[in-house]
Design a protein around this motif. Structure first.
Motif, PDB file in Angstrom:
ATOM      1  N   LYS A  38      38.219  70.920  31.301  1.00  0.00           N
ATOM      2  CA  LYS A  38      37.501  69.740  31.803  1.00  0.00           C
ATOM      3  C   LYS A  38      37.395  69.763  33.327  1.00  0.00           C
ATOM      4  N   VAL A  39      38.499  70.048  33.980  1.00  0.00           N
ATOM      5  CA  VAL A  39      38.512  70.061  35.442  1.00  0.00           C
ATOM      6  C   VAL A  39      37.579  71.150  35.973  1.00  0.00           C
ATOM      7  N   LEU A  40      37.616  72.326  35.372  1.00  0.00           N
ATOM      8  CA  LEU A  40      36.709  73.395  35.801  1.00  0.00           C
ATOM      9  C   LEU A  40      35.257  72.977  35.647  1.00  0.00           C
ATOM     10  N   MET A  41      34.933  72.407  34.493  1.00  0.00           N
ATOM     11  CA  MET A  41      33.542  72.032  34.244  1.00  0.00           C
ATOM     12  C   MET A  41      33.119  70.860  35.135  1.00  0.00           C
ATOM     13  N   GLU A  42      33.998  69.906  35.352  1.00  0.00           N
ATOM     14  CA  GLU A  42      33.671  68.757  36.211  1.00  0.00           C
ATOM     15  C   GLU A  42      33.467  69.177  37.661  1.00  0.00           C
ATOM     16  N   ASN A  43      34.085  70.278  38.059  1.00  0.00           N
ATOM     17  CA  ASN A  43      33.994  70.734  39.445  1.00  0.00           C
ATOM     18  C   ASN A  43      33.116  71.968  39.622  1.00  0.00           C
ATOM     19  N   TYR A  44      32.429  72.365  38.575  1.00  0.00           N
ATOM     20  CA  TYR A  44      31.568  73.546  38.610  1.00  0.00           C
ATOM     21  C   TYR A  44      30.566  73.463  39.766  1.00  0.00           C
ATOM     22  N   ASN A  45      29.838  72.373  39.853  1.00  0.00           N
ATOM     23  CA  ASN A  45      28.816  72.237  40.901  1.00  0.00           C
ATOM     24  C   ASN A  45      29.429  72.263  42.296  1.00  0.00           C
ATOM     25  N   TYR A 119      24.462  68.475  30.032  1.00  0.00           N
ATOM     26  CA  TYR A 119      24.052  67.251  30.723  1.00  0.00           C
ATOM     27  C   TYR A 119      25.267  66.543  31.332  1.00  0.00           C
ATOM     28  N   HIS A 120      26.338  66.475  30.548  1.00  0.00           N
ATOM     29  CA  HIS A 120      27.520  65.753  31.009  1.00  0.00           C
ATOM     30  C   HIS A 120      28.187  66.457  32.196  1.00  0.00           C
ATOM     31  N   TYR A 121      28.512  67.731  32.031  1.00  0.00           N
ATOM     32  CA  TYR A 121      29.283  68.425  33.053  1.00  0.00           C
ATOM     33  C   TYR A 121      28.438  68.937  34.221  1.00  0.00           C
ATOM     34  N   LEU A 122      27.287  69.515  33.946  1.00  0.00           N
ATOM     35  CA  LEU A 122      26.529  70.151  35.017  1.00  0.00           C
ATOM     36  C   LEU A 122      25.495  69.229  35.662  1.00  0.00           C
ATOM     37  N   ASP A 123      24.975  68.290  34.882  1.00  0.00           N
ATOM     38  CA  ASP A 123      23.978  67.378  35.430  1.00  0.00           C
ATOM     39  C   ASP A 123      24.561  66.014  35.776  1.00  0.00           C
ATOM     40  N   GLY A 124      25.824  65.790  35.420  1.00  0.00           N
ATOM     41  CA  GLY A 124      26.505  64.557  35.778  1.00  0.00           C
ATOM     42  C   GLY A 124      26.028  63.324  35.026  1.00  0.00           C
ATOM     43  N   MET A 125      25.423  63.524  33.865  1.00  0.00           N
ATOM     44  CA  MET A 125      24.950  62.373  33.090  1.00  0.00           C
ATOM     45  C   MET A 125      26.120  61.676  32.400  1.00  0.00           C
ATOM     46  N   THR A 126      25.997  60.367  32.250  1.00  0.00           N
ATOM     47  CA  THR A 126      27.024  59.605  31.542  1.00  0.00           C
ATOM     48  C   THR A 126      26.822  59.777  30.035  1.00  0.00           C
ATOM     49  N   TYR A 127      27.849  59.419  29.284  1.00  0.00           N
ATOM     50  CA  TYR A 127      27.734  59.475  27.828  1.00  0.00           C
ATOM     51  C   TYR A 127      26.638  58.524  27.351  1.00  0.00           C
ATOM     52  N   GLU A 128      26.523  57.403  28.020  1.00  0.00           N
ATOM     53  CA  GLU A 128      25.497  56.429  27.654  1.00  0.00           C
ATOM     54  C   GLU A 128      24.092  57.022  27.832  1.00  0.00           C
ATOM     55  N   SER A 129      23.869  57.695  28.945  1.00  0.00           N
ATOM     56  CA  SER A 129      22.566  58.326  29.193  1.00  0.00           C
ATOM     57  C   SER A 129      22.271  59.416  28.178  1.00  0.00           C
ATOM     58  N   ILE A 130      23.280  60.205  27.864  1.00  0.00           N
ATOM     59  CA  ILE A 130      23.105  61.280  26.880  1.00  0.00           C
ATOM     60  C   ILE A 130      22.759  60.684  25.523  1.00  0.00           C
TER      61      ILE A 130
END
Length: 164
Positions: A38-45, A119-130
């Motif tokens: 999770k941390v890796l994917m959240e900080n990928y960008n 969308y969640h990890y790389l585009d920063g979309m919320t679960y609601e948006s997805i």
């Protein structure tokens, strides 16, 4: 109670305690691997940006030679360069794992799960948006991202993710 039966009860209790402790350790290691993914994917960008925009050597700091620096005094910059190289390796690994994950989801006919993950990890979309994109519940989007985070853990960490 006899001393022998007390000893047997103590041994059984000790075995059960050790077994429970091992189960707890395994659960904690699995959670750690999931969290690391999770941390890796959240900080990928951020890692991509850091690698692209960070300094490469002392010449990135100034065009003029830096006087007074002896060999080895630029240890801090060398440390930054080593970190940049490690980041490049990790990013290449993540990119390869993302491709494998994408291929797997397309092969099994669930590309929307991969896209939700992306969308969640790389585009920063919320679960609601997805959930709005796919017209599913927010819970479904969370479940998909969590499911693929587990799969990504296996791609990233290999057998360590499976053993724990």
């Amino acid at each position: 109670m006899e001393a022998k039966s007390i000893e047997e009860v103590a041994k059984m209790a000790a075995k059960e305690a050790v077994s429970e402790m091992k189960k707890q350790e395994k659960k904690e290691r699995k959670a750690t691997i999931f969290q690391n993914t999770k941390v890796l994917m959240e900080n990928y960008n951020r890692m991509v940006k850091s690698v692209q925009e960070g300094i490469s050597d002392l010449s990135d700091l100034t065009d003029e030679p830096i006087e007074g620096l002896e060999e080895g005094e630029n240890l801090f910059v060398e440390s930054i360069l080593r970190s940049k190289i490690r980041s490049l390796v990790m990013l290449a690994h993540i990119d390869k794992c993302l491709t494998m994950l994408e291929n797997e989801e397309y092969d099994v006919g669930t590309p929307e799960k991969y896209l939700a993950f992306r969308y969640h990890y790389l585009d920063g979309m919320t679960y609601e948006s997805i959930s709005e994109v796919y017209n599913y519940s927010e819970r479904t989007a969370r479940r998909w991202v969590s499911e693929l985070t587990n799969k990504m853990s296996i791609y990233l960490f290999g057998v360590d993710a499976l053993l724990f």
